[in-house]
Structures are given as C-alpha cells and as structure tokens.
Design a protein around this motif. Structure first.
Motif, short mmCIF file in Angstrom:
data_model
loop_
_atom_site.label_atom_id
_atom_site.label_comp_id
_atom_site.label_asym_id
_atom_site.label_seq_id
_atom_site.Cartn_x
_atom_site.Cartn_y
_atom_site.Cartn_z
N LEU A 163 0.82 -1.21 0.00
CA LEU A 163 0.00 0.00 0.00
C LEU A 163 0.85 1.26 0.00
N ASN A 164 2.01 1.21 0.60
CA ASN A 164 2.89 2.38 0.61
C ASN A 164 3.34 2.70 -0.81
N ASN A 165 3.66 1.67 -1.60
CA ASN A 165 4.03 1.90 -3.01
C ASN A 165 2.84 2.42 -3.82
N VAL A 166 1.65 1.88 -3.54
CA VAL A 166 0.45 2.36 -4.24
C VAL A 166 0.21 3.83 -3.94
N ARG A 167 0.34 4.20 -2.68
CA ARG A 167 0.10 5.60 -2.29
C ARG A 167 1.11 6.55 -2.92
N SER A 168 2.37 6.15 -2.93
CA SER A 168 3.39 7.02 -3.52
C SER A 168 3.27 7.09 -5.04
N ASP A 169 2.95 5.99 -5.70
CA ASP A 169 2.83 6.01 -7.16
C ASP A 169 1.65 6.86 -7.63
N LYS B 106 -3.63 -0.13 -9.70
CA LYS B 106 -2.27 0.06 -9.20
C LYS B 106 -1.94 -0.95 -8.10
N THR B 107 -2.91 -1.29 -7.26
CA THR B 107 -2.67 -2.30 -6.22
C THR B 107 -2.33 -3.65 -6.83
#
Length: 219
Positions: free
Chosen positions: A63-69, A112-113
């Motif tokens: 989720l951290n990668n999803v939020r940043s992307d 994205k997830t």
C-alpha cells in the motif's frame, strides 16, 4: 411512516456522499510451457497461497508503493479500509475491490494495487505465479453502490410503520381520560343510570321551523 420516508429520502439524496466500487482480478497460476499438462497439486498449492496473498496485498509494503505512485494524500490505514480482497472457494482468482467517492480514483487504486502486488510478490516469495486479468474499461461510468435511496426509503417505511403502531398502542395505554359510560363505571365504581345526549341546536331550530310552517299551512 411518512415522516420517516421523507427524512430518509432527503438524507439519501442530498446529504450522503455517493460511493463507487471498482474491481480488478488477479489469477494465481504458475506459468507452464506445456499448457495441456494439468497438475492437481500445483492448483491446490495456488489455491492455498491465495490466503497468504490476500494478506500481502493489504500489507504496508504494497500500500505504501500504491500511495506514492498515485500521490494519494491519505494514510495507509484509510487506504487499507478502501480495499477488499475476495476469492471464491477453491478458485485461483482473487478480486481486489476499491470503494471511493471518485470512480476514477477507485479504478486507479484497484489497478495500481494489482500491478504493485504482481511486481512485489516475485521478490517477497520468490514466485512468478501471478497475473492480472483484463477488465472492462467502463467502470468509471458505473452507478454508485451507495447510498441506495430506494432501499433506504423502503426500510424507513417499515421502521416508521412499526414505530407508529407502537406509539399508537403506547398512547392508548397511557390515555386515562373519560370517554364512555363504561369509563365512568370503572372510575367511580358506580352504575350509570342514564345518559343525556347532545342535541344539535341547528337541528332543533329546523325542527321548530318545519312545525310552525305546517301549522301555518293548516290555519
């Protein structure tokens, strides 16, 4: 009942924020050179891995990668609440669904997830058995899943009806006014000997007028 229906309708149409749901599907299946070979043990292994994958999809690392992307201005906890992962029993397909007031944002988060999970799972578990299934492109134009004004109003009508009936019985139970001869007997513990009826003055005047008219006619 009517008040309950009107209030619920106003709240459903004008106060509640519509929410939209977008989904993407992930197939858990090992890539094979010979597609005609069916290995039951591999299928069962993939099915069992889905429970583990469901937890990993909603983990902080994904989720951290999803939020940043996507440059989302929300916390990981709020993002986690938007995402649900489901899978049918003995199925190799996981459905990742996202609920958001903006249908385009919901679709972006879902896609994205799945994309981040597909890339990260190769390093996390050293496996390459995940692929994203293509979905329809018209999810942004779908109707909101909530609120459902028709259902809300129907429920409000039933609740309002029961409340109205209960209130009517309560008022009847608490009513101690005297209305009938039986109420007097019960209150005073005395028998009623007679009753004086109320005579309509207009009716009495008409009766007298009619009698005088007949008398004049006779004279």
């Amino acid at each position: 009942t009517l008040i309950s229906m009107i209030v619920t309708g106003l709240v459903s149409y004008f106060l509640l924020t519509p929410e939209y749901k977008s989904s993407t599907q992930i197939l858990v299946n090992q890539t094979k050179e010979d597609e005609s070979v069916y290995n039951y043990n591999e299928v069962q292994t993939n099915v069992q891995l889905i429970n583990t994958y469901s937890v990993i999809i909603k983990s902080a690392s994904i989720l951290n990668n999803v939020r940043s992307d996507l440059n989302l201005d929300i916390s990981l906890s709020d993002l986690n609440k938007k995402i649900t992962v489901e899978s049918a029993q003995n199925s190799q397909i996981m459905t990742v669904s996202v609920i958001d007031p903006d249908p385009s944002v919901a679709l972006q988060i879902a896609n994205k997830t799945a994309e981040v999970f597909e890339n990260e799972i190769k390093d996390l578990m050293q496996v390459d058995n995940v692929s994203i299934l293509p979905l329809a492109d018209d999810q942004e134009n779908q109707a909101p899943i909530s609120p459902n004004p028709t259902l809300n109003i129907a429920i409000a009508a039933i609740i309002g009806l029961f409340i109205g009936i209960g209130l009517a019985y309560l008022l009847e139970y608490l009513d101690n006014t005297v209305k009938t001869e039986q109420d007097i007997e019960k209150l005073l513990n005395l028998p009623v000997l007679g009753a004086i009826t109320i005579i309509d003055q207009n009716f009495e005047a008409k009766a007298k007028g009619g009698k005088n008219g007949r008398m004049r006619g006779i004279s």
